[in-house]
Each structure stands twice: as C-alpha cells, then as structure tokens.
Write a protein that holds these residues in place. Structure first.
Motif, PDB file in Angstrom:
ATOM      1  N   PRO A 280      -9.203  -1.095  -5.147  1.00  0.00           N
ATOM      2  CA  PRO A 280      -9.763  -2.273  -4.335  1.00  0.00           C
ATOM      3  C   PRO A 280      -9.206  -3.499  -4.771  1.00  0.00           C
ATOM      4  CG  PRO A 280     -11.360  -1.839  -5.802  1.00  0.00           C
ATOM      5  CD  PRO A 280     -10.513  -0.731  -6.183  1.00  0.00           C
ATOM      6  N   PRO A 281      -9.307  -4.640  -3.913  1.00  0.00           N
ATOM      7  CA  PRO A 281      -8.789  -5.851  -4.474  1.00  0.00           C
ATOM      8  C   PRO A 281      -9.771  -6.699  -5.356  1.00  0.00           C
ATOM      9  CG  PRO A 281      -9.835  -5.996  -2.106  1.00  0.00           C
ATOM     10  CD  PRO A 281      -9.720  -4.587  -2.615  1.00  0.00           C
ATOM     11  N   THR A 282      -9.754  -6.006  -6.584  1.00  0.00           N
ATOM     12  CA  THR A 282     -10.751  -6.392  -7.718  1.00  0.00           C
ATOM     13  C   THR A 282     -10.990  -7.879  -7.753  1.00  0.00           C
ATOM     14  OG1 THR A 282      -9.018  -5.983  -9.475  1.00  0.00           O
ATOM     15  CG2 THR A 282     -10.302  -4.058  -8.946  1.00  0.00           C
TER      16      THR A 282
ATOM     17  N   PHE B  18       0.226  -1.775  11.043  1.00  0.00           N
ATOM     18  CA  PHE B  18       1.141  -0.860  10.372  1.00  0.00           C
ATOM     19  C   PHE B  18       2.659  -1.206  10.582  1.00  0.00           C
ATOM     20  CE2 PHE B  18      -1.721   3.051   9.557  1.00  0.00           C
ATOM     21  CZ  PHE B  18      -2.709   2.311   8.895  1.00  0.00           C
TER      22      PHE B  18
ATOM     23  N   GLN C  21      -9.598  -4.109   2.459  1.00  0.00           N
ATOM     24  CA  GLN C  21      -8.508  -4.908   2.434  1.00  0.00           C
ATOM     25  C   GLN C  21      -7.882  -4.959   3.877  1.00  0.00           C
ATOM     26  OE1 GLN C  21      -5.284  -4.324  -0.411  1.00  0.00           O
ATOM     27  NE2 GLN C  21      -6.369  -2.646  -1.382  1.00  0.00           N
TER      28      GLN C  21
ATOM     29  N   LEU D 215      -7.571   6.013   4.577  1.00  0.00           N
ATOM     30  CA  LEU D 215      -8.109   4.677   4.284  1.00  0.00           C
ATOM     31  C   LEU D 215      -8.764   4.060   5.332  1.00  0.00           C
ATOM     32  CD1 LEU D 215      -5.349   3.572   1.712  1.00  0.00           C
ATOM     33  CD2 LEU D 215      -7.849   4.079   1.017  1.00  0.00           C
TER      34      LEU D 215
ATOM     35  N   ALA E 176       0.064   6.507   4.588  1.00  0.00           N
ATOM     36  CA  ALA E 176      -0.076   6.939   6.067  1.00  0.00           C
ATOM     37  C   ALA E 176       0.949   5.917   6.854  1.00  0.00           C
ATOM     38  CB  ALA E 176      -1.398   6.245   6.422  1.00  0.00           C
TER      39      ALA E 176
ATOM     40  N   GLU F  52      -1.495  13.056   3.093  1.00  0.00           N
ATOM     41  CA  GLU F  52      -1.626  12.052   3.960  1.00  0.00           C
ATOM     42  C   GLU F  52      -0.715  12.304   5.152  1.00  0.00           C
ATOM     43  OE1 GLU F  52      -4.217  10.352   4.309  1.00  0.00           O
ATOM     44  OE2 GLU F  52      -3.908   8.607   5.738  1.00  0.00           O
TER      45      GLU F  52
ATOM     46  N   HIS G 144      -1.989  15.241   6.866  1.00  0.00           N
ATOM     47  CA  HIS G 144      -3.553  15.061   7.509  1.00  0.00           C
ATOM     48  C   HIS G 144      -3.027  14.364   8.817  1.00  0.00           C
ATOM     49  CE1 HIS G 144      -7.317  12.977   8.139  1.00  0.00           C
ATOM     50  NE2 HIS G 144      -6.647  11.936   8.086  1.00  0.00           N
TER      51      HIS G 144
ATOM     52  N   GLN H 217      -0.933  -5.536   2.387  1.00  0.00           N
ATOM     53  CA  GLN H 217      -2.399  -5.259   1.853  1.00  0.00           C
ATOM     54  C   GLN H 217      -2.411  -3.588   1.718  1.00  0.00           C
ATOM     55  OE1 GLN H 217      -5.850  -7.541   2.694  1.00  0.00           O
ATOM     56  NE2 GLN H 217      -4.625  -8.999   4.258  1.00  0.00           N
ATOM     57  N   GLY H 218      -3.795  -2.957   1.183  1.00  0.00           N
ATOM     58  CA  GLY H 218      -4.030  -1.591   1.303  1.00  0.00           C
ATOM     59  C   GLY H 218      -3.539  -0.821   0.029  1.00  0.00           C
ATOM     60  N   GLY H 219      -2.685  -1.369  -0.714  1.00  0.00           N
ATOM     61  CA  GLY H 219      -2.257  -0.490  -1.974  1.00  0.00           C
ATOM     62  C   GLY H 219      -1.070   0.468  -1.269  1.00  0.00           C
TER      63      GLY H 219
ATOM     64  N   SER I  24      -1.355   3.705  -1.421  1.00  0.00           N
ATOM     65  CA  SER I  24      -2.195   4.682  -0.757  1.00  0.00           C
ATOM     66  C   SER I  24      -2.112   4.413   0.794  1.00  0.00           C
ATOM     67  CB  SER I  24      -3.494   4.960  -1.036  1.00  0.00           C
ATOM     68  OG  SER I  24      -3.646   5.265  -2.419  1.00  0.00           O
ATOM     69  N   LEU I  25      -2.082   3.040   1.196  1.00  0.00           N
ATOM     70  CA  LEU I  25      -1.978   2.766   2.721  1.00  0.00           C
ATOM     71  C   LEU I  25      -0.574   3.293   3.171  1.00  0.00           C
ATOM     72  CD1 LEU I  25      -3.914   2.220   4.986  1.00  0.00           C
ATOM     73  CD2 LEU I  25      -3.213  -0.010   4.924  1.00  0.00           C
TER      74      LEU I  25
ATOM     75  N   GLN J  67      -0.443  -3.548  -8.951  1.00  0.00           N
ATOM     76  CA  GLN J  67      -1.530  -3.890  -9.998  1.00  0.00           C
ATOM     77  C   GLN J  67      -0.904  -3.043 -11.479  1.00  0.00           C
ATOM     78  OE1 GLN J  67      -2.086  -2.234  -7.230  1.00  0.00           O
ATOM     79  NE2 GLN J  67      -3.229  -0.299  -7.574  1.00  0.00           N
TER      80      GLN J  67
ATOM     81  N   ASN K 229      -9.190   4.238  -3.155  1.00  0.00           N
ATOM     82  CA  ASN K 229      -7.941   3.666  -3.831  1.00  0.00           C
ATOM     83  C   ASN K 229      -8.273   2.511  -4.547  1.00  0.00           C
ATOM     84  OD1 ASN K 229      -7.665   2.174  -1.732  1.00  0.00           O
ATOM     85  ND2 ASN K 229      -5.538   2.003  -1.770  1.00  0.00           N
TER      86      ASN K 229
ATOM     87  N   ALA L 258      -4.351  -6.438  -8.034  1.00  0.00           N
ATOM     88  CA  ALA L 258      -4.594  -5.465  -7.018  1.00  0.00           C
ATOM     89  C   ALA L 258      -4.817  -6.013  -5.878  1.00  0.00           C
ATOM     90  CB  ALA L 258      -5.879  -4.583  -7.332  1.00  0.00           C
ATOM     91  N   GLY L 259      -4.376  -5.586  -4.558  1.00  0.00           N
ATOM     92  CA  GLY L 259      -4.739  -6.469  -3.312  1.00  0.00           C
ATOM     93  C   GLY L 259      -3.236  -6.645  -2.691  1.00  0.00           C
TER      94      GLY L 259
END
Lengths: 361, 361
Positions: free
Chosen positions: B239-241, A224, B73, B223, A81, A109, A112, A73-75, A77-78, A195, B237, A201-202
C-alpha cells in the motif's frame, strides 16, 4: 537522529541525502510557503517538478523519444491486470517466462482475467535456481508480448541476458530498474513499482513504446488506458504528487551524487560480489542460486543451523543491521542491496556475519 | 521558513503541526533508524502505524463494526470503475444523483464499462445551483445502489440532507469527509480521495458495509475486489505506506488538536459563514449557489468585472493568499476552506477582498 543500515526488500532504503532534502522542504518548498504535498498537480510549481523528474529519468535511462513515461498508482501488481488489458485488444496471447513468485503472479492475473496465456519458458523444474537460457525460449506464434521479471525479489534470481524474441518484450523491473544501464529500445514495456530503487510506495513507473498505446481491450477502466494516461501526462486524475517529487529527488541523486547508472552498476556489482564471496567462502552460510543467475539486488542466504535464525536476526537488528529476515514463503535471510544501500552497509553486514559465525557456527 | 495561506482545491493544505511532526520523523522514525517510507509494510512498526490510523478514523467517524475500512490507491476516480465492478455482479442498475462534474464522471465511467445507469435526480436544469430535494428522487426499482457526491468541489454545491432510498447509498465524500460528524450507518459505501481532508494525494479511503463485499462482477482485476482487499487488510500488494502514515497523523490532529468532528464542524461553519457573508454583503463579489446548497468546503465566487481577475489573483498571491483561481471549467475564484485552512486564513482573505474592492471596485 540515527540512520541504521536497512536491508529491507521493499519498501526499501532511500538515500539519506534525499530524505534530508525532503525534510528541509516539507513545510515550505523553495520559499513558496507550502509543501509539495499541498500543491495542485496542475500548478506551475508542480508541473515543473513533474517535468524535471521525467527529463532526469529519460537522461538516466537514455529513453528514446518514441517511448512515453507514465507515473501511475497501484504498484506493479496493478500492471499485472493493466498489461493484458492494454496489449491484447487486437488478439493474440500473453507469453511468460516464469522464474519465480512475481512472474507467476503476473501470469495468474492475466489468466484470471480470461486471457490466453502461454508459458514460453520456466525455471520451475530446477526450483528457480537458474534462469532458462535464451535457447530454451519457445514463445507461441500468436504472442502479443513476452513478459518476464528481470529480477525476482524473493528468490534472488536475475536474468543475465535480455531475451530476444519477435514479440514485444514486457519487463517487470520493479527490483532492479536504475541499478545499471539498460537499452530501453530492447523493450516494448518496462514497468516498476517505486518502492525499491525509485522512491516511496504508491508510485509505479511505466515506460511504453508508442506503437503499443493503441491496442487496448474495450471497454476497460479509463484509468487503465495507457494512451489516455500518456496524452494526459499521467494526470487523467490527481497523481501521487509527493511520491513523484521524491522519485525526482532520487533521479537527481543518481545523476549528481552517484554519477549515473554506469557508476551505480559498478558500486552494485562490488557490493553484491563482496557479499556472495563472504557467503561462498563460508561453510556456515549458503546461497542456492546458480552463479550466472544471482541477483545483484536481493541476496537470500541460509544459516547451516536454522535454529540460529532468530538469534542472527535479533543480534543483527541490535547492531543496526535491519530487516534481514527472508520472505515468509522462503525463510532464512535476505539482504537487499538496492541503490540506496551504501557499500559501508555491506561491509558492516559481512563483518557481523563473520563474527556471528565465529561465535555460533 | 514561511507558511502561506493555501486555498487550493486539492491537493490541499495540510495541518502545519502534521508536517512539522513528519519533518521531525522523516529520517528516523521514533529512534528506529529509518524512515516510515523505508519500512516493510508487513513490519511490526508499520502495522502499528496502519492499525492506529484505522482505529483513530473509526473513532472519529464512529464507524460501526460491520463496516470495513480500505486504504487504497488510484484516487476517487478509480472508484468510479471499482464501484460498479464491485456492486453490480448480482445484477441491477447503478443509480446516480447528478449535481456537478464529479458525479457526472462517476456515471460516465460506469456507463463506459457497459453497465445500466439511471439518473435518479439531477440539478442540471438549474445549472447545478441547487441540490434536488429528497421529494424529487426517483431511483429505479432495480437499483443496486444510489450514488451521489456530497460536495461538488468545482461547483461549490453540497447536499444539506442525506438521501433516503431503499437501495444502498454510495457517497463520494472526497471533498467533505471529516469536515463534520456523519452517521456511517446511512451508507453502503463511503469513499474519498485523500488529498483534501485526509492526507497527501495517492491514498483513497473506502468504507464499505460488509454485506456489500460479495457482489463483484467476475472476472475483474484482483486489486479491484473489495472482499479480497478487506481480508488482506488493504495489503494484497504494497500500500502507499507514507500517505497512510500521514493520514494517521491528520486523524490524530483532528482528535487531539481540534477536539473531534463536532468541533471541526463548528470551525468549518464559522469559516464558511464569514466568507459567504462578506460575499453577500458586497455588490462586487457574488456566489451563484442557492443558500441551502452552499458548500462549506469550496466557495466559488466571481468579481463584478472579469477583467480584474488577473490582478486579484496576482495581488492575493503576493499577500500570501495562494491558489484562489477557480477551476478552468468555471473560471472566477474559488476559496477552498478544508479542515487544515485556519480561521485566520479566512479572516485574511476577507480583509484582502474588502481592500481590493475598495481600491478597484
């Protein structure tokens, strides 16, 4: 029931055949009296769905046995990290090739979170219109990995080669995975948000070479940790079961309806070449990307007169050509031509563009 | 098409009316020519779906204006890491009431990440059959928050009161959210994985009081940051639409078909009381939990003769009573009676249990 042509950059079009099958099964999966959404992720029915999806993905991409496939999960973008937290536990720096907005987010990220980051190459100086060639890559000697984005969804910029470096290659393939065959063994980690070419997505796919599973920074969040996720079959906790099932249906569609990734590549090349040819042969439409770096998945273009943008989008929508507006950071138009966008959609778009140009150009 | 009775602990039963509507809309959402799954999360259509879902949830739970609602998520398990990382940036310790496996996981993850953790009360000494009463709670003076699990899904143990302490209360409501009215203002943070009473797996709700948005540990993954997620409307980012849309349909069903959470509570109490009464009036079935701590959502029970477990499960399944097997860590049976499990399902289960006892008991 109408299905329009959907050029959305993501969440993006799914194959109509996949949605039809999902619709038939949504209340009662194969006579079991319940939806896939209502199954325990540890039930034999769902485990069969999950394993079939992974097996089909492995067949499509010819994933070697020493790679693990994670359904997370998390896309993507996760992962920006999770990647440094999984790969920098034994030291070294994260190296990046910068070719646009998504690659920059990955670097930002990691920085960061306090990790040492090196820009090994960048197309920033040319405004991200041409990918830096192999000869200009300068990874640092301490690189624990080199990260790049094979296809920049917003800029419409794609790599026409696979970087060759000593460090493990980490690739964000969110917007071009499964669009063509690849050699997985070129990579240490491949990851992708679902997606665009995978499913809804998800869900996030991570394909990771086994020798990279044990260099995580400690402590990091348990969810993680690639090693723990791999050992638990991506079920340390409840995975996004319905998205996993739908991804499996997309993999089946790719294999059975399309005929595999070589066939998919031919279709994708034909779709993109048609649209770029229409743009290049017009004085009214234009695309700024160097020919060798043009994306087959995302085709941004602008009109000669920006004041016509609103009319273009309104009329296209009325003609059943949806979601052609460019990303807010770029403006103009963008046609995303992912796997599930049929060739007929591109033909219809080209016809509409010619007609619009004739009337307003 | 058959719909059986599904007692799964999660992912769990969804209302048939919700799945029917999803099925009708899955290829073409309200004449727009595409699925909700295929919409940009930033499109006006999806924003309308997302905002309606939040508004309906706010109405159902009477969420005060100074609370933000996040659609995330990662499941409740990712919150086990996100909570300390969001709440301990200004120091203090994490306090926990331990009443079972899920509460222990929350503590273990916070401790794994290096935070000071205090057990403010525990039912471990009684084998988690009765929730510690208010009078026994001993949070530490430096508690930044007190975490508890309102309903332990595996043990079938539920709080019959809301703890009163000085520190903000953080509650894992994964398995009883929306089963009854609550007073949100009692809490600092409420969170819940969707896959019991909200929607499909892959969505996590977090309801957080605004004054708790700005005490995150730095650096943490972007996130993870409640403040940034809140400011971005849960769309830092994608989301799980689709799960968000389905949750919205469940909220509409609760309001329009059930008549709100007071009506839902009455139905849930009736369902659980029937089943506990059947268990208590039998010498063949038993439930170990103290009456005041019995869960209305998850009813574990054992047969007098463990050797009959397999036959019970096989015959129940054949009778259309699905997923009654207890959690692997506990054994025996478990009937989960979430919102979407109709009263008729409980009646059918009780009839089956009586018949089975008569034949085999």
């Amino acid at each position: 029931m109408t299905r329009h042509y959907n050029f959305c950059a993501g969440p993006a079009a799914l194959p109509t055949a996949v949605l039809e099958r999902a619709s038939r099964e949504i209340l009662d999966y194969q006579g079991r009296g319940l939806s896939v959404m209502e199954m325990s992720h540890r039930s034999s029915e769902f485990i069969a769905i999950a394993e079939r999806a992974e097996a089909d993905l492995r067949a499509l991409l010819a994933i070697p046995a020493n790679y693990r496939v994670l359904f997370l999960q998390g896309g993507a973008s996760l992962q920006f990290a999770m990647l440094p937290l999984n790969l920098l536990g034994k030291g070294g720096s994260a190296n990046f090739i910068q070719t646009g907005i998504w690659g920059k987010k990955a670097l930002t990220e990691a920085r960061h979170l306090g990790f040492e980051c090196v820009v090994a190459a960048s197309s920033e100086a040319n405004g991200h219109i041409e990918v830096p060639p192999q000869s200009t890559l300068t990874p640092s000697a301490d690189a624990a990995y080199l990260h790049y984005t094979s296809n920049e969804t917003i800029g419409g910029l794609a790599f026409d080669y696979v970087p060759k470096v000593d460090a493990p290659l980490v690739c964000d393939m969110s917007s071009d995975i499964l669009s063509k065959p690849i050699d997985v063994s070129d990579y240490g980690v491949i990851y992708a948000g679902a997606q665009k070419n995978i499913g809804p997505a998800g869900l996030t796919l991570v394909i990771v070479r086994e020798d990279l599973l044990d260099q995580a920074v400690t402590p990091s969040p348990t969810l993680f940790n690639y090693r723990q996720l791999a050992e638990a079959g991506s079920m340390v906790n409840t995975p996004p079961t319905y998205a996993w099932y739908l991804a499996g249906l997309v993999f089946q569609w790719l294999q059975e309806e399309v005929g595999g990734l070589e066939a998919m590549r031919e279709i994708n090349q034909r779709k993109a070449q048609k649209l770029y040819a229409a743009i290049d042969s017009s004085d009214f439409y234009s695309n700024p990307i160097a020919v060798r770096s043009r994306s087959l998945m995302n085709v941004p273009f602008v009109l000669a007169d920006e004041a016509l943008d609103a009319a273009f989008l309104r009329e296209a929508d009325a003609a059943g050509l949806l979601n052609l507006k460019g990303h807010r950071s770029v403006g103009g138009m963008r046609a995303s031509l992912y796997n599930a966008v049929p060739e007929a959609a591109v033909d219809a778009l080209i016809d509409f563009m010619a007609d619009f140009e004739q009337r307003k150009g």
